[in-house]
Motif scaffolding. Structure first.
Motif: not given
Length: 315
Positions: A244-269
């Motif tokens: 449960g904690l990991q799912f919350a982290f994966l949804l909320a804490g992907t800013i770096i990964i989304e910027n590395v892969f240039y993904l238009p997700g919540l983290g990058r937003l």
């Protein structure tokens, strides 16, 4: 059971309310004027005041908070200062990337971690146990952004098997979209799998030391039967907590990964909104993530009573 669920829901709603106050207050004290930032430093005071009035920034603090809170309750998160579109539309568009990314990463990490934990716990103290936990420790220590760059170099630059970044959108087809998520989900999943494997192994070892496990072995139950029928089920509570904690982290804490892969997700937003001082977007996304984390914790808490029937009477 019903009383327990209602109690947890009420606690969750109170937590969301408290979080809304904290989020609103924290963003209000951030230096800088969104209106002036949007118009530029050379804008006249009349133009800045006009835009502040249009955006509601000239209202009293409490009035702005209750107006924003009322919007949250009705699903109206306001209008983005930067994109001039409803914040809800921006979030829905970005969730279509972040949610599948988090789900794929979670499934992948769980599929890797549980077999490793079971194998390692059943061979405690052996070379295989030491080696698997050593690899897991390395996985915990490696930063996921560095691992992401390594995956890009190997599978995108060298082997040219997968795209290095970007997201074509689900309208381009299921496979092209999933293909774009393979590397980022792997970069997110493997460090989380290492953490989950270590926690699951510890939980399994605690259960394997119980008297009923020795009784089951004395009755002739095989090692595999003991692991799957008794040990794994009774070790699920700490495992579910970490998942449960990991799912919350994966949804909320992907800013770096989304910027590395240039993904238009919540983290990058959120990252872009902070840079552009688009506070209404930051508030909306953060509150969505807070509500999601609380919902996940509620589901995990309720799942405890399913895994362990003894908790139903206590609830």
């Amino acid at each position: 059971m019903l009383n327990y669920a209602v109690k947890r829901i009420l606690i969750g709603l109170a937590t969301v309310l408290a979080a809304s106050i904290v989020v609103f207050a924290m963003l209000e004290i951030v230096p800088g004027d969104p209106a002036r930032l949007m118009l530029g430093m050379n804008a006249t005071e009349d133009a800045v005041h006009a835009l502040q009035e249009q955006m509601g920034l000239n209202q009293p603090l409490l009035a702005r908070y209750f107006h924003w809170l009322g919007g949250l309750l009705t699903g109206d998160l306001g209008r983005s200062y930067t994109y001039s579109v409803p914040v809800v539309d921006l979030i829905v568009e970005r969730v279509a990337v972040s949610l599948p990314l988090a789900l794929i990463s979670l499934v992948l990490s769980t599929a890797i971690a549980l077999p490793v934990a079971l194998y390692s716990a059943s061979r405690r103290g052996t070379v295989a146990d030491t080696a698997s936990m050593g690899v897991a420790q390395i996985g915990v220590a490696i930063p996921n952004f560095w691992f992401a760059l390594l995956l890009v170099y190997v599978f995108a630059v060298t082997l040219r098997l997968l795209p290095a970044g970007g997201f074509p959108g689900w309208s381009a087809g299921i496979w092209p979209a999933l293909k774009a998520l393979i590397l980022p989900s792997t970069a997110l999943a493997l460090p989380q799998a290492a953490i989950l494997a270590r926690v699951a192994r510890s939980a399994l070892l605690d259960v394997l030391g119980e008297d009923y496990i020795r009784t089951a072995r004395a009755k002739g139950l095989s090692r595999r039967g003991v692991l799957y029928r008794h040990a794994l089920r009774n070790a699920l509570i700490p495992i579910l907590t970490i998942i449960g904690l990991q799912f919350a982290f994966l949804l909320a804490g992907t800013i770096i990964i989304e910027n590395v892969f240039y993904l238009p997700g919540l983290g990058r937003l959120v990252f872009q909104a902070i840079i552009q001082r688009d506070l209404i977007v930051v508030e909306g996304v953060v509150m969505l993530l807070v509500a999601t984390v609380i919902l996940i914790n509620l589901v995990v808490d309720l799942s405890y009573t399913i895994v362990d029937p003894r908790l139903r009477s206590r609830a």
